[in-house]
Design a protein around this motif. Structure first.
Motif, PDB file in Angstrom:
ATOM      1  N   CYS A  28       0.837  -1.200   0.000  1.00 57.68           N
ATOM      2  CA  CYS A  28       0.000   0.000   0.000  1.00 57.68           C
ATOM      3  C   CYS A  28       0.881   1.262   0.000  1.00 57.68           C
ATOM      4  O   CYS A  28       1.776   1.395   0.839  1.00 57.68           O
ATOM      5  N   ALA A  29       0.583   2.171  -0.922  1.00 56.76           N
ATOM      6  CA  ALA A  29       1.327   3.427  -0.986  1.00 56.76           C
ATOM      7  C   ALA A  29       0.928   4.365   0.148  1.00 56.76           C
ATOM      8  O   ALA A  29       1.659   5.296   0.468  1.00 56.76           O
ATOM      9  N   GLY A  30      -0.227   4.126   0.755  1.00 49.07           N
ATOM     10  CA  GLY A  30      -0.698   5.002   1.828  1.00 49.07           C
ATOM     11  C   GLY A  30      -0.073   4.696   3.170  1.00 49.07           C
ATOM     12  O   GLY A  30       0.287   5.602   3.919  1.00 49.07           O
ATOM     13  N   CYS A  31       0.056   3.403   3.501  1.00 49.67           N
ATOM     14  CA  CYS A  31       0.532   3.039   4.843  1.00 49.67           C
ATOM     15  C   CYS A  31       1.679   2.031   4.830  1.00 49.67           C
ATOM     16  O   CYS A  31       2.142   1.603   5.885  1.00 49.67           O
ATOM     17  N   VAL A  50     -13.747  -1.331  -6.699  1.00 50.69           N
ATOM     18  CA  VAL A  50     -12.597  -0.661  -6.093  1.00 50.69           C
ATOM     19  C   VAL A  50     -12.178  -1.480  -4.880  1.00 50.69           C
ATOM     20  O   VAL A  50     -13.010  -1.784  -4.020  1.00 50.69           O
ATOM     21  N   ALA A  51     -10.910  -1.850  -4.803  1.00 52.20           N
ATOM     22  CA  ALA A  51     -10.379  -2.568  -3.644  1.00 52.20           C
ATOM     23  C   ALA A  51      -9.565  -1.597  -2.807  1.00 52.20           C
ATOM     24  O   ALA A  51      -8.648  -0.949  -3.309  1.00 52.20           O
ATOM     25  N   THR A  58      -6.777   3.383   1.493  1.00 56.36           N
ATOM     26  CA  THR A  58      -6.248   3.789   0.186  1.00 56.36           C
ATOM     27  C   THR A  58      -6.813   2.884  -0.901  1.00 56.36           C
ATOM     28  O   THR A  58      -6.934   1.674  -0.714  1.00 56.36           O
ATOM     29  N   VAL A  59      -7.138   3.457  -2.058  1.00 62.36           N
ATOM     30  CA  VAL A  59      -7.608   2.661  -3.192  1.00 62.36           C
ATOM     31  C   VAL A  59      -6.411   1.936  -3.805  1.00 62.36           C
ATOM     32  O   VAL A  59      -5.506   2.553  -4.355  1.00 62.36           O
ATOM     33  N   LEU A  60      -6.418   0.607  -3.681  1.00 59.87           N
ATOM     34  CA  LEU A  60      -5.309  -0.195  -4.188  1.00 59.87           C
ATOM     35  C   LEU A  60      -5.533  -0.628  -5.632  1.00 59.87           C
ATOM     36  O   LEU A  60      -4.613  -0.591  -6.449  1.00 59.87           O
TER      37      LEU A  60
END
Ligand SMILES: [Zn+2]
Length: 86
Positions: A28-31, A50-51, A58-60
């Motif tokens: 994940c780019a968010g966390c 949307v996953a 975060t939208v993966l």
């Protein structure tokens, strides 16, 4: 260095996507969490799916099926990894 076209990636992409894509792990780019596609939270609508990351939302992955095409985006996935099937 050797410069070739994208066909050179066929083997690596086939190895990563494999026969069971839900076990692929996305970073994940968010966390920065690493988790399997099958463990994401998926929101489905008539337009597509949307996953989202279960840790930070975060939208993966996005999936849109249009006619005979399927569009897959990985807007919030920094990397994907899977075990090699050798
Ligand atoms: Zn996350």
């Amino acid at each position: 260095m050797v410069i070739v076209d994208g066909n050179a990636l066929a083997g690596a992409l086939a190895e990563v996507l494999g026969p069971e894509p839900t076990v692929i792990e996305l970073r994940c780019a968010g966390c920065d969490r690493l988790g399997a596609v099958g463990l994401t939270t998926v929101y489905r609508t008539a337009m597509g799916s949307v996953a989202r990351c279960r840790a930070c939302d975060t939208v993966l992955v996005t999936v849109v099926e249009s006619g005979e095409q399927c569009w897959v985006g990985l807007p919030g996935a920094r990397t994907m990894v899977s075990a090699l099937l050798r």
